[in-house]
Design a protein around this motif. Structure first.
Motif, PDB file in Angstrom:
ATOM      1  N   VAL A 198       0.872  -1.165   0.000  1.00 57.09           N
ATOM      2  CA  VAL A 198       0.000   0.000   0.000  1.00 57.09           C
ATOM      3  C   VAL A 198       0.914   1.221   0.000  1.00 57.09           C
ATOM      4  CG1 VAL A 198      -1.900   1.175   1.165  1.00 57.09           C
ATOM      5  CG2 VAL A 198      -1.606  -1.312   1.427  1.00 57.09           C
ATOM      6  N   ALA A 199       0.717   2.139  -0.929  1.00 60.56           N
ATOM      7  CA  ALA A 199       1.637   3.260  -1.107  1.00 60.56           C
ATOM      8  C   ALA A 199       0.913   4.591  -0.996  1.00 60.56           C
ATOM      9  CB  ALA A 199       2.332   3.166  -2.463  1.00 60.56           C
ATOM     10  N   PHE A 200       1.596   5.554  -0.356  1.00 52.90           N
ATOM     11  CA  PHE A 200       1.066   6.899  -0.165  1.00 52.90           C
ATOM     12  C   PHE A 200       2.091   7.903  -0.686  1.00 52.90           C
ATOM     13  CE2 PHE A 200      -0.370   4.109   3.212  1.00 52.90           C
ATOM     14  CZ  PHE A 200      -1.739   4.317   3.257  1.00 52.90           C
ATOM     15  N   GLY A 201       1.714   8.694  -1.689  1.00 55.42           N
ATOM     16  CA  GLY A 201       2.577   9.766  -2.177  1.00 55.42           C
ATOM     17  C   GLY A 201       2.372  11.008  -1.315  1.00 55.42           C
ATOM     18  N   LEU A 202       3.315  11.283  -0.431  1.00 58.24           N
ATOM     19  CA  LEU A 202       3.075  12.297   0.603  1.00 58.24           C
ATOM     20  C   LEU A 202       2.921  13.704   0.030  1.00 58.24           C
ATOM     21  CD1 LEU A 202       5.480  10.962   3.381  1.00 58.24           C
ATOM     22  CD2 LEU A 202       3.005  10.615   3.147  1.00 58.24           C
ATOM     23  N   GLU A 203       3.751  14.076  -0.939  1.00 58.78           N
ATOM     24  CA  GLU A 203       3.596  15.413  -1.525  1.00 58.78           C
ATOM     25  C   GLU A 203       2.286  15.541  -2.293  1.00 58.78           C
ATOM     26  OE1 GLU A 203       8.006  15.151  -0.796  1.00 58.78           O
ATOM     27  OE2 GLU A 203       6.422  13.794  -1.500  1.00 58.78           O
ATOM     28  N   ARG A 204       1.804  14.451  -2.842  1.00 60.09           N
ATOM     29  CA  ARG A 204       0.521  14.508  -3.557  1.00 60.09           C
ATOM     30  C   ARG A 204      -0.641  14.692  -2.594  1.00 60.09           C
ATOM     31  NH1 ARG A 204       0.591  10.567  -8.865  1.00 60.09           N
ATOM     32  NH2 ARG A 204       2.383  11.544  -9.879  1.00 60.09           N
ATOM     33  N   TRP A 205      -0.587  14.018  -1.436  1.00 64.54           N
ATOM     34  CA  TRP A 205      -1.595  14.302  -0.410  1.00 64.54           C
ATOM     35  C   TRP A 205      -1.525  15.768   0.005  1.00 64.54           C
ATOM     36  CZ3 TRP A 205      -5.373  11.320   2.049  1.00 64.54           C
ATOM     37  CH2 TRP A 205      -5.442   9.985   1.662  1.00 64.54           C
ATOM     38  N   LEU A 206      -0.320  16.278   0.143  1.00 63.14           N
ATOM     39  CA  LEU A 206      -0.148  17.684   0.530  1.00 63.14           C
ATOM     40  C   LEU A 206      -0.789  18.616  -0.489  1.00 63.14           C
ATOM     41  CD1 LEU A 206       1.102  20.059   2.105  1.00 63.14           C
ATOM     42  CD2 LEU A 206       3.240  19.624   0.859  1.00 63.14           C
ATOM     43  N   THR A 207      -0.575  18.373  -1.767  1.00 66.28           N
ATOM     44  CA  THR A 207      -1.090  19.311  -2.767  1.00 66.28           C
ATOM     45  C   THR A 207      -2.614  19.273  -2.858  1.00 66.28           C
ATOM     46  OG1 THR A 207      -0.692  20.199  -4.979  1.00 66.28           O
ATOM     47  CG2 THR A 207      -0.945  17.814  -4.819  1.00 66.28           C
ATOM     48  N   VAL A 208      -3.229  18.083  -2.733  1.00 70.25           N
ATOM     49  CA  VAL A 208      -4.689  18.046  -2.825  1.00 70.25           C
ATOM     50  C   VAL A 208      -5.321  18.662  -1.578  1.00 70.25           C
ATOM     51  CG1 VAL A 208      -4.708  16.080  -4.392  1.00 70.25           C
ATOM     52  CG2 VAL A 208      -4.892  15.686  -1.931  1.00 70.25           C
ATOM     53  N   LEU A 209      -4.706  18.493  -0.419  1.00 67.91           N
ATOM     54  CA  LEU A 209      -5.241  19.107   0.800  1.00 67.91           C
ATOM     55  C   LEU A 209      -5.041  20.619   0.774  1.00 67.91           C
ATOM     56  CD1 LEU A 209      -4.161  16.467   3.458  1.00 67.91           C
ATOM     57  CD2 LEU A 209      -6.502  17.078   2.815  1.00 67.91           C
ATOM     58  N   THR A 210      -3.929  21.064   0.202  1.00 72.14           N
ATOM     59  CA  THR A 210      -3.715  22.502   0.056  1.00 72.14           C
ATOM     60  C   THR A 210      -4.794  23.122  -0.823  1.00 72.14           C
ATOM     61  OG1 THR A 210      -1.313  22.239   0.311  1.00 72.14           O
ATOM     62  CG2 THR A 210      -2.087  24.268  -0.721  1.00 72.14           C
ATOM     63  N   ASP A 211      -5.095  22.468  -1.932  1.00 72.08           N
ATOM     64  CA  ASP A 211      -6.138  22.971  -2.827  1.00 72.08           C
ATOM     65  C   ASP A 211      -7.509  22.917  -2.159  1.00 72.08           C
ATOM     66  OD1 ASP A 211      -4.213  23.360  -4.733  1.00 72.08           O
ATOM     67  OD2 ASP A 211      -4.676  21.541  -5.869  1.00 72.08           O
ATOM     68  N   LEU A 212      -7.770  21.831  -1.442  1.00 72.99           N
ATOM     69  CA  LEU A 212      -9.073  21.639  -0.807  1.00 72.99           C
ATOM     70  C   LEU A 212      -9.358  22.722   0.221  1.00 72.99           C
ATOM     71  CD1 LEU A 212     -11.435  19.546  -0.794  1.00 72.99           C
ATOM     72  CD2 LEU A 212     -10.316  18.485   1.174  1.00 72.99           C
ATOM     73  N   HIS A 213      -8.302  23.228   0.865  1.00 76.72           N
ATOM     74  CA  HIS A 213      -8.474  24.225   1.924  1.00 76.72           C
ATOM     75  C   HIS A 213      -7.998  25.606   1.482  1.00 76.72           C
ATOM     76  CE1 HIS A 213      -9.706  21.423   5.141  1.00 76.72           C
ATOM     77  NE2 HIS A 213      -8.974  20.555   4.476  1.00 76.72           N
ATOM     78  N   ASP A 214      -7.921  25.801   0.174  1.00 73.10           N
ATOM     79  CA  ASP A 214      -7.556  27.118  -0.377  1.00 73.10           C
ATOM     80  C   ASP A 214      -6.265  27.653   0.235  1.00 73.10           C
ATOM     81  OD1 ASP A 214      -9.848  27.230  -2.028  1.00 73.10           O
ATOM     82  OD2 ASP A 214     -11.059  27.916  -0.320  1.00 73.10           O
ATOM     83  N   GLY A 215      -5.306  26.768   0.433  1.00 72.57           N
ATOM     84  CA  GLY A 215      -4.004  27.180   0.933  1.00 72.57           C
ATOM     85  C   GLY A 215      -3.894  27.302   2.435  1.00 72.57           C
ATOM     86  N   ASP A 216      -4.976  27.077   3.168  1.00 74.54           N
ATOM     87  CA  ASP A 216      -4.947  27.181   4.632  1.00 74.54           C
ATOM     88  C   ASP A 216      -4.427  25.859   5.202  1.00 74.54           C
ATOM     89  OD1 ASP A 216      -5.335  27.498   7.337  1.00 74.54           O
ATOM     90  OD2 ASP A 216      -7.338  28.380   7.150  1.00 74.54           O
ATOM     91  N   LEU A 217      -3.119  25.759   5.349  1.00 78.05           N
ATOM     92  CA  LEU A 217      -2.500  24.506   5.784  1.00 78.05           C
ATOM     93  C   LEU A 217      -2.758  24.213   7.258  1.00 78.05           C
ATOM     94  CD1 LEU A 217       0.877  24.783   3.853  1.00 78.05           C
ATOM     95  CD2 LEU A 217      -1.088  23.371   3.300  1.00 78.05           C
TER      96      LEU A 217
END
Length: 279
Positions: free
Chosen positions: A245-264
């Motif tokens: 099972v694999a998780f691309g960590l930077e890809r999770w970061l980018t979709v969450l950044t977009d989902l929250h309009d940059g509010d990390l």
């Protein structure tokens, strides 16, 4: 914020700021925790391997376009200094180390030539490297972090693991309001001249979890391919089966950044809350 760098202006490498780093660390802690809670033990692996080790896995047959390799400078007739930001082929000795494009290779090399229990589970994280045709911020990088949970043992064990964690990924995504689609991938994993390649075409061995058109996680079954290539065996002397099972960590970061309009900070709070609420 993050900063990107690369060759000839290509945004191939990311330098993550404090907020991005905090979110990536938290995601990795959560994914690692899933594995540990299921009985996985963590191992540490190097960021590069002998080419001869990676060649065992048909890396340079099935994925030559992604491969990046490393070798020392040739100093006999050269100065060791780059020209216009690069070294030419005459400046380099043989490239005997390869940079992996997947984290799980380290698990199979760790267990090479050994016997494993039928329900072995490990987790590891590593830098992965891919020579892509194009790069696009955190969505597609030349170097990125991948956390994996790897099952070795009986075929039933490997399938139970990917089923369990596939469901866990979807539950977590729902808890943080992140829409995901599970899609069969068509990556050529096995050499195209064998029975495994035929089985892959008939029954996909990889499923990706995609947000939009971006895969941020995957579950993969390899049958006994790595068990045979690394001579990993069960007590019965049968070659071990594997899955991961694999998780691309930077890809999770980018979709969450977009989902929250940059509010990390908001993204981090939501991720932590979802983890605390998990059973």
């Amino acid at each position: 914020m993050n900063r990107l760098t690369g060759v000839d202006g290509s945004p191939a490498l990311a330098l993550l700021g404090p907020d991005e780093t905090a979110l990536v660390r938290e995601l990795d802690r959560i994914f690692t925790g899933w594995g540990v809670a299921a009985g996985a033990r963590e191992i540490s692996v190097p960021p590069l391997y002998p080419v001869a080790d990676l060649e065992k896995f048909d890396v340079y047959t099935n994925f030559p376009q992604l491969a990046l390799v490393s070798g020392p400078l040739e100093l006999t007739n050269g100065t060791g200094k780059p020209l216009d930001g690069r070294f030419g082929s005459a400046d380099l000795q043989d490239a005997r180390y390869g940079l992996p494009h997947a984290t799980c290779y380290g698990a199979y090399l760790y267990y090479e030539g050994s016997h494993v229990d039928q329900d072995t589970l490990v987790t590891l994280v590593n830098r992965c490297f891919r020579n892509e045709e194009r790069y696009g911020g955190l969505r597609r990088l030349a170097s990125f972090q991948m956390r994996e949970i790897v099952a070795l043992g009986s075929f039933e064990h490997t399938q139970e693991v990917i089923a369990r964690f596939g469901a866990r990924i979807q539950e977590f995504a729902e808890a943080i309001s992140l829409p995901l689609d599970k899609v069969a991938a068509i990556d050529p994993f096995f050499q195209d001249d064998g029975a495994r390649a035929l089985l892959q075409r008939l029954s996909p061995v990889k499923h990706e979890f995609q947000h939009g058109d971006l895969a941020i996680a995957s579950v993969n079954t390899h049958r006994n391919f790595f068990g045979e290539r690394c001579d990993i065996r069960l007590a019965s002397e049968e070659h071990a089966y594997t899955s991961c099972v694999a998780f691309g960590l930077e890809r999770w970061l980018t979709v969450l950044t977009d989902l929250h309009d940059g509010d990390l900070v908001a993204a981090l709070d939501l991720v932590r809350a979802a983890d605390h609420q998990a059973p």
